[in-house]
Design a protein around this motif. Structure first.
Motif, PDB file in Angstrom:
ATOM      1  N   TYR A  38       0.735  -1.095  -0.125  1.00 35.81           N
ATOM      2  CA  TYR A  38      -0.074  -0.083  -0.032  1.00 35.81           C
ATOM      3  C   TYR A  38       0.717   1.405   0.032  1.00 35.81           C
ATOM      4  O   TYR A  38       0.196   2.336  -0.387  1.00 35.81           O
ATOM      5  CB  TYR A  38      -0.895  -0.009   1.184  1.00 35.81           C
ATOM      6  CG  TYR A  38      -2.220  -0.946   1.166  1.00 35.81           C
ATOM      7  CD1 TYR A  38      -3.110  -0.600   0.360  1.00 35.81           C
ATOM      8  CD2 TYR A  38      -1.929  -2.238   1.938  1.00 35.81           C
ATOM      9  CE1 TYR A  38      -4.182  -1.818   0.218  1.00 35.81           C
ATOM     10  CE2 TYR A  38      -2.854  -3.245   1.926  1.00 35.81           C
ATOM     11  CZ  TYR A  38      -4.040  -2.941   0.794  1.00 35.81           C
ATOM     12  OH  TYR A  38      -5.124  -3.810   0.997  1.00 35.81           O
ATOM     13  N   VAL A  39       2.123   1.201   0.286  1.00 36.24           N
ATOM     14  CA  VAL A  39       3.037   2.630   0.488  1.00 36.24           C
ATOM     15  C   VAL A  39       4.255   2.453  -0.279  1.00 36.24           C
ATOM     16  O   VAL A  39       4.426   3.209  -1.212  1.00 36.24           O
ATOM     17  CB  VAL A  39       3.393   2.684   2.077  1.00 36.24           C
ATOM     18  CG1 VAL A  39       4.200   3.920   2.135  1.00 36.24           C
ATOM     19  CG2 VAL A  39       2.012   2.719   2.875  1.00 36.24           C
ATOM     20  N   ILE A  40       5.018   1.297  -0.131  1.00 33.58           N
ATOM     21  CA  ILE A  40       6.410   1.525  -0.581  1.00 33.58           C
ATOM     22  C   ILE A  40       6.347   1.194  -2.204  1.00 33.58           C
ATOM     23  O   ILE A  40       6.974   2.138  -2.877  1.00 33.58           O
ATOM     24  CB  ILE A  40       7.366   0.482   0.015  1.00 33.58           C
ATOM     25  CG1 ILE A  40       7.387   0.847   1.470  1.00 33.58           C
ATOM     26  CG2 ILE A  40       8.654   0.319  -0.540  1.00 33.58           C
ATOM     27  CD1 ILE A  40       8.235   2.173   1.984  1.00 33.58           C
ATOM     28  N   PHE A  41       5.614   0.105  -2.588  1.00 30.84           N
ATOM     29  CA  PHE A  41       5.730  -0.180  -3.898  1.00 30.84           C
ATOM     30  C   PHE A  41       4.986   1.001  -4.742  1.00 30.84           C
ATOM     31  O   PHE A  41       5.671   1.304  -5.656  1.00 30.84           O
ATOM     32  CB  PHE A  41       5.056  -1.283  -4.518  1.00 30.84           C
ATOM     33  CG  PHE A  41       5.444  -2.112  -5.763  1.00 30.84           C
ATOM     34  CD1 PHE A  41       6.439  -2.538  -6.208  1.00 30.84           C
ATOM     35  CD2 PHE A  41       4.399  -1.572  -6.768  1.00 30.84           C
ATOM     36  CE1 PHE A  41       6.527  -2.789  -7.377  1.00 30.84           C
ATOM     37  CE2 PHE A  41       4.657  -1.912  -7.955  1.00 30.84           C
ATOM     38  CZ  PHE A  41       5.682  -2.674  -8.317  1.00 30.84           C
ATOM     39  N   PRO A  42       3.725   1.448  -4.576  1.00 28.91           N
ATOM     40  CA  PRO A  42       3.383   2.673  -5.335  1.00 28.91           C
ATOM     41  C   PRO A  42       4.392   3.824  -5.248  1.00 28.91           C
ATOM     42  O   PRO A  42       4.413   4.436  -6.288  1.00 28.91           O
ATOM     43  CB  PRO A  42       2.038   2.955  -4.521  1.00 28.91           C
ATOM     44  CG  PRO A  42       1.503   1.744  -3.761  1.00 28.91           C
ATOM     45  CD  PRO A  42       2.985   0.948  -3.487  1.00 28.91           C
ATOM     46  N   MET A  43       4.814   3.988  -4.337  1.00 28.97           N
ATOM     47  CA  MET A  43       5.922   5.278  -4.433  1.00 28.97           C
ATOM     48  C   MET A  43       7.267   4.959  -5.302  1.00 28.97           C
ATOM     49  O   MET A  43       7.531   5.586  -6.194  1.00 28.97           O
ATOM     50  CB  MET A  43       6.468   5.517  -3.071  1.00 28.97           C
ATOM     51  CG  MET A  43       5.446   6.426  -2.184  1.00 28.97           C
ATOM     52  SD  MET A  43       6.108   7.120  -0.663  1.00 28.97           S
ATOM     53  CE  MET A  43       6.677   5.544   0.292  1.00 28.97           C
ATOM     54  N   ALA A  44       7.533   3.649  -5.217  1.00 32.11           N
ATOM     55  CA  ALA A  44       8.491   3.119  -6.104  1.00 32.11           C
ATOM     56  C   ALA A  44       8.332   2.866  -7.514  1.00 32.11           C
ATOM     57  O   ALA A  44       9.049   3.566  -8.376  1.00 32.11           O
ATOM     58  CB  ALA A  44       9.207   1.840  -5.676  1.00 32.11           C
ATOM     59  N   LEU A  53      11.486   9.881   0.272  1.00 31.11           N
ATOM     60  CA  LEU A  53      10.044   9.127   1.090  1.00 31.11           C
ATOM     61  C   LEU A  53      10.245   7.680   1.021  1.00 31.11           C
ATOM     62  O   LEU A  53       9.661   7.332   2.112  1.00 31.11           O
ATOM     63  CB  LEU A  53       8.822   9.725   0.032  1.00 31.11           C
ATOM     64  CG  LEU A  53       8.629  11.238   0.114  1.00 31.11           C
ATOM     65  CD1 LEU A  53       7.518  11.619  -0.920  1.00 31.11           C
ATOM     66  CD2 LEU A  53       8.335  11.760   1.320  1.00 31.11           C
ATOM     67  N   SER A  54      10.609   6.973   0.023  1.00 34.24           N
ATOM     68  CA  SER A  54      10.495   5.491   0.132  1.00 34.24           C
ATOM     69  C   SER A  54      11.436   5.122   1.151  1.00 34.24           C
ATOM     70  O   SER A  54      11.269   4.222   2.114  1.00 34.24           O
ATOM     71  CB  SER A  54      10.809   4.908  -1.049  1.00 34.24           C
ATOM     72  OG  SER A  54      10.075   5.193  -2.054  1.00 34.24           O
ATOM     73  N   GLN A  55      12.616   5.743   1.490  1.00 33.88           N
ATOM     74  CA  GLN A  55      13.470   5.483   2.326  1.00 33.88           C
ATOM     75  C   GLN A  55      13.045   5.643   3.705  1.00 33.88           C
ATOM     76  O   GLN A  55      13.219   4.694   4.647  1.00 33.88           O
ATOM     77  CB  GLN A  55      14.818   5.752   2.196  1.00 33.88           C
ATOM     78  CG  GLN A  55      15.641   5.481   0.708  1.00 33.88           C
ATOM     79  CD  GLN A  55      16.900   6.411   0.439  1.00 33.88           C
ATOM     80  OE1 GLN A  55      17.374   7.072   1.330  1.00 33.88           O
ATOM     81  NE2 GLN A  55      17.483   6.157  -0.621  1.00 33.88           N
ATOM     82  N   LEU A  56      12.418   6.743   4.019  1.00 35.67           N
ATOM     83  CA  LEU A  56      12.065   7.062   5.398  1.00 35.67           C
ATOM     84  C   LEU A  56      10.727   6.287   5.710  1.00 35.67           C
ATOM     85  O   LEU A  56      10.450   5.680   6.788  1.00 35.67           O
ATOM     86  CB  LEU A  56      11.373   8.507   5.202  1.00 35.67           C
ATOM     87  CG  LEU A  56      12.553   9.595   5.298  1.00 35.67           C
ATOM     88  CD1 LEU A  56      11.893  11.057   5.216  1.00 35.67           C
ATOM     89  CD2 LEU A  56      13.267   9.461   6.613  1.00 35.67           C
ATOM     90  N   ALA A  57       9.876   5.685   4.633  1.00 31.88           N
ATOM     91  CA  ALA A  57       8.968   4.826   4.856  1.00 31.88           C
ATOM     92  C   ALA A  57       9.292   3.557   5.290  1.00 31.88           C
ATOM     93  O   ALA A  57       8.409   3.014   6.055  1.00 31.88           O
ATOM     94  CB  ALA A  57       7.965   4.485   3.458  1.00 31.88           C
ATOM     95  N   LEU A  58      10.348   2.905   5.127  1.00 27.67           N
ATOM     96  CA  LEU A  58      10.977   1.828   5.779  1.00 27.67           C
ATOM     97  C   LEU A  58      11.789   2.158   6.834  1.00 27.67           C
ATOM     98  O   LEU A  58      11.596   1.456   7.937  1.00 27.67           O
ATOM     99  CB  LEU A  58      11.759   1.161   4.822  1.00 27.67           C
ATOM    100  CG  LEU A  58      12.544  -0.168   5.296  1.00 27.67           C
ATOM    101  CD1 LEU A  58      11.573  -1.263   5.605  1.00 27.67           C
ATOM    102  CD2 LEU A  58      13.374  -0.688   4.213  1.00 27.67           C
ATOM    103  N   ALA A  59      12.224   3.190   6.852  1.00 22.83           N
ATOM    104  CA  ALA A  59      13.373   3.269   8.054  1.00 22.83           C
ATOM    105  C   ALA A  59      12.744   3.815   9.364  1.00 22.83           C
ATOM    106  O   ALA A  59      13.180   3.108  10.455  1.00 22.83           O
ATOM    107  CB  ALA A  59      14.574   4.380   7.701  1.00 22.83           C
TER     108      ALA A  59
END
Length: 266
Positions: free
Chosen positions: A136-142, A228-234
């Protein structure tokens, strides 16, 4: 001597019979879940492909219909087999864990059962949360980031458009889901280490700054090169690390109380 040998062999034989029983139930459950999932493999793959399809439609550079392609005759079939196995394993995971518990529980003390059971529940839940974060978050941003490199064709430029392959997309999605799911096992791992005395809340707190640096390195490896993607995981992993410290403190507090109770009784 013979009677003693037989008494030693029988428990081992009973354990092997019990293990075979638990493995048989697990395999049969996986097989049934796989066959049921394979019947709906096409719809399950559409569900997995939905994040990419939505972003592709939003970033289309031509009127061509959004699609995934395959270049090998058997590619779609074997991708559906993998999809069915993935969902089958996910559906049957509670049965696997319950069979593990039924096999291990008789050999545990009451306090060991109460300590071990929560991890069997928390582990799949955390894995599911990690997978949901990817979907729902990481892949759409990627996908949004990488599709930004598409170029609309004109008289002076050549069009650059994504032609995503079925098996490559599925492999990428599974790698991300497993990577995030495993990263989200951090509280379980650290709490278990604290229980066996291999880690302490004080040691984890002192190494917090090194852990945060390591988390951002891992985030940079597993996510696209945008903040944004890196912060979403970190950020979630850093929060999970803090939760791990709190869990370790609770384990240490409970252990200290038990040791005080034992010394008082003595």
């Amino acid at each position: 001597m013979t009677d003693t040998t037989e008494e030693q062999k029988m428990p081992l034989l009973e354990h092997l019979i019990e293990l075979r029983k638990r493995l048989l139930w697990s395999v049969l459950t996986l097989l049934f879940a796989f066959l049921a999932s394979f019947a709906f493999a096409e719809y399950l793959f559409e569900f997995l492909a939905a994040p990419l399809a939505e972003v592709m439609r939003e970033n289309a550079v031509s009127d061509r219909e959004t699609r995934l392609i395959f270049t090998d005759l058997t590619e779609v079939f074997f991708t559906y087999v993998k999809v069915a196995f993935f969902f089958g394993a996910f559906i049957s995971c509670p049965i696997f864990l319950s069979q593990i518990w039924l096999f291990v529980a008789p050999g545990l003390y009451k306090n060991e059962k109460s300590a071990f059971a929560p991890f069997l529940i928390a582990s799949p839940i955390l894995f599911f949360i990690g997978g949901a974060l990817v979907y729902y978050v990481i892949f759409p941003m990627a996908a949004e980031f990488f599709l930004g490199f598409q170029v609309q064709g004109s008289e002076s430029t050549i069009a650059i458009e994504l032609e995503a392959k079925v098996n490559e997309y599925f492999s990428l999605m599974m790698k991300l889901i497993f990577a995030f799911g495993i990263c989200f096992q951090l509280p379980v791992l650290m709490t278990l280490l604290a229980k066996v005395g291999m880690a302490t809340s004080k040691g984890m707190a002192e190494k917090r700054k090194y852990a945060i640096v390591g988390v951002f390195i891992v985030a940079a490896i597993f996510t696209p090169p945008d903040p944004l993607s890196q912060l979403a995981l970190a950020i979630p992993i850093v929060l999970l690390y803090e939760i791990s410290i709190l869990m370790a403190k609770m384990v240490e507090k409970k252990r200290a109380e038990e040791e005080n109770a034992e010394s008082t009784d003595t």
